[in-house]
Scaffold this active site. Structure first.
Site, mmCIF file in Angstrom:
data_model
loop_
_atom_site.group_PDB
_atom_site.id
_atom_site.type_symbol
_atom_site.label_atom_id
_atom_site.label_comp_id
_atom_site.label_asym_id
_atom_site.label_seq_id
_atom_site.Cartn_x
_atom_site.Cartn_y
_atom_site.Cartn_z
ATOM 1 N N LYS A 109 17.130 9.719 -2.167
ATOM 2 C CA LYS A 109 16.767 8.514 -1.429
ATOM 3 C C LYS A 109 17.024 7.308 -2.333
ATOM 4 O O LYS A 109 16.408 7.162 -3.386
ATOM 5 C CB LYS A 109 15.305 8.539 -0.993
ATOM 6 C CG LYS A 109 14.930 7.302 -0.177
ATOM 7 C CD LYS A 109 13.433 7.136 -0.039
ATOM 8 C CE LYS A 109 13.155 5.752 0.553
ATOM 9 N NZ LYS A 109 11.776 5.319 0.339
ATOM 10 N N GLY A 170 4.273 -1.057 2.100
ATOM 11 C CA GLY A 170 2.834 -1.081 1.883
ATOM 12 C C GLY A 170 2.078 -2.129 2.671
ATOM 13 O O GLY A 170 0.859 -2.247 2.537
ATOM 14 N N ALA A 196 8.930 2.235 5.573
ATOM 15 C CA ALA A 196 8.126 1.106 5.082
ATOM 16 C C ALA A 196 7.556 0.274 6.221
ATOM 17 O O ALA A 196 8.234 -0.012 7.216
ATOM 18 C CB ALA A 196 8.928 0.193 4.145
ATOM 19 N N GLY A 197 6.289 -0.096 6.063
ATOM 20 C CA GLY A 197 5.639 -1.010 6.980
ATOM 21 C C GLY A 197 4.704 -0.380 7.996
ATOM 22 O O GLY A 197 3.939 -1.082 8.653
ATOM 23 N N ASN A 218 4.158 6.547 3.209
ATOM 24 C CA ASN A 218 3.313 6.961 2.102
ATOM 25 C C ASN A 218 1.977 6.227 2.138
ATOM 26 O O ASN A 218 0.919 6.811 2.350
ATOM 27 C CB ASN A 218 4.034 6.737 0.778
ATOM 28 C CG ASN A 218 3.309 7.293 -0.425
ATOM 29 O OD1 ASN A 218 3.787 7.223 -1.538
ATOM 30 N ND2 ASN A 218 2.134 7.891 -0.256
ATOM 31 N N THR A 219 2.017 4.892 1.993
ATOM 32 C CA THR A 219 0.783 4.108 1.896
ATOM 33 C C THR A 219 -0.107 4.271 3.120
ATOM 34 O O THR A 219 -1.333 4.348 2.996
ATOM 35 C CB THR A 219 1.120 2.623 1.689
ATOM 36 O OG1 THR A 219 1.960 2.482 0.546
ATOM 37 C CG2 THR A 219 -0.145 1.804 1.474
#
Length: 267
Positions: A109, A170, A196-197, A218-219
């Site tokens: 990635k 995040g 993301a987001g 992830n976050t």
């Protein structure tokens, strides 16, 4: 539209020729310990897990806990990433380290960041790194902005999947530009995964309803009050969103439409 839009249960996500039943990819950072990482990954039903090579031990330090002890490569596809890289050269070096640590594993990635405040991708450095990595035999899944023209360019370079952001890393803001994502998806010949987001399950469901092939997060999981429960919620959301996309939603209309037929009314 991407090629993976077939009917359930044979609706596999295919990346670099390998089929996956799960369309939810998860990160391994920010959890309190390796056991929580394992439990959340299992609850998410993820088959691909991404690892920041510069921050996570997968064999670089024999004296430290090894992520691969709880997420073994014979069960999961380990996706090394270049988080924390700000130049193409840095990213390429990091990818080569990941390939070495994973015994020649070519899937990677790519992310090249522009600055530490926004964590937006540096698209010029990303394009440069993608060209170098593809030429070196890597199978590149690339994090990028939600620019339809740029995403197409990365596909044409030879990336095996393109991963536009929904919002800053995040941030938990959810999908900020539905039109761009639809445009990217409609013109792609490789899988498109939102990266993301995402902040909560509805964000993941919306991404899938728009036709994205998968979601990486992830976050949103690791930062939740109960990461394992949130991972399970994301698992359901991705599946529900995919089913809704395949089912075909009703068109939006300005006016009401009765759900019961009016023909043959009594009286």
């Amino acid at each position: 539209m991407t090629a993976q839009h077939t009917s359930h249960p044979d609706d596999a996500l295919v990346i670099a020729g390998k089929a996956y039943s799960s369309r939810l990819l998860t990160g391994t950072g920010k959890f309190k310990d390796l056991d929580e990482t394992r439990r959340a990954t299992e609850a998410a039903g993820a088959e691909i897990v991404t690892v920041a090579i510069r921050r996570t031990n997968i064999g670089q330090d024999p004296g430290e806990p090894n992520l691969l002890d709880v997420l073994p490569p014979d069960r999961y596809t380990i996706l090394p990433n270049t988080a924390g890289c700000y130049t193409a050269e840095e990213a390429v070096r990091t990818c080569r380290l990941g390939r070495e640590l994973l015994d020649g594993h070519p899937l990677t990635k790519l992310e090249v960041l522009g600055d530490q405040r926004t964590l937006y991708p540096d698209v010029i450095q990303t394009l440069k790194a993608a060209e170098m990595l593809v030429a070196d035999g890597f199978q590149v899944m690339v994090y990028t902005s939600d620019d339809p023209l740029l995403c197409k360019q990365l596909e044409e370079i030879g990336c095996v999947a393109v991963m536009p952001l929904a919002a800053p890393i995040g941030s938990g803001l959810g999908i900020q530009n539905h039109w761009n994502l639809r445009e990217i998806v409609d013109n792609a010949k490789v899988p498109i995964l939102v990266d993301a987001g995402v902040g909560t399950a509805s964000d993941a469901a919306i991404a899938m309803e728009l036709g994205c092939d998968g979601v990486l997060m992830n976050t949103a999981i690791a930062g939740a009050k109960d990461p394992v429960r949130m991972a399970r919620a994301m698992n359901h959301a991705v599946r529900a969103g995919r089913d809704a996309f395949l089912a075909g939603r009703i068109p939006r209309k300005r006016y009401a439409s009765a759900s019961s037929p009016e023909d043959g009314l009594l009286g």
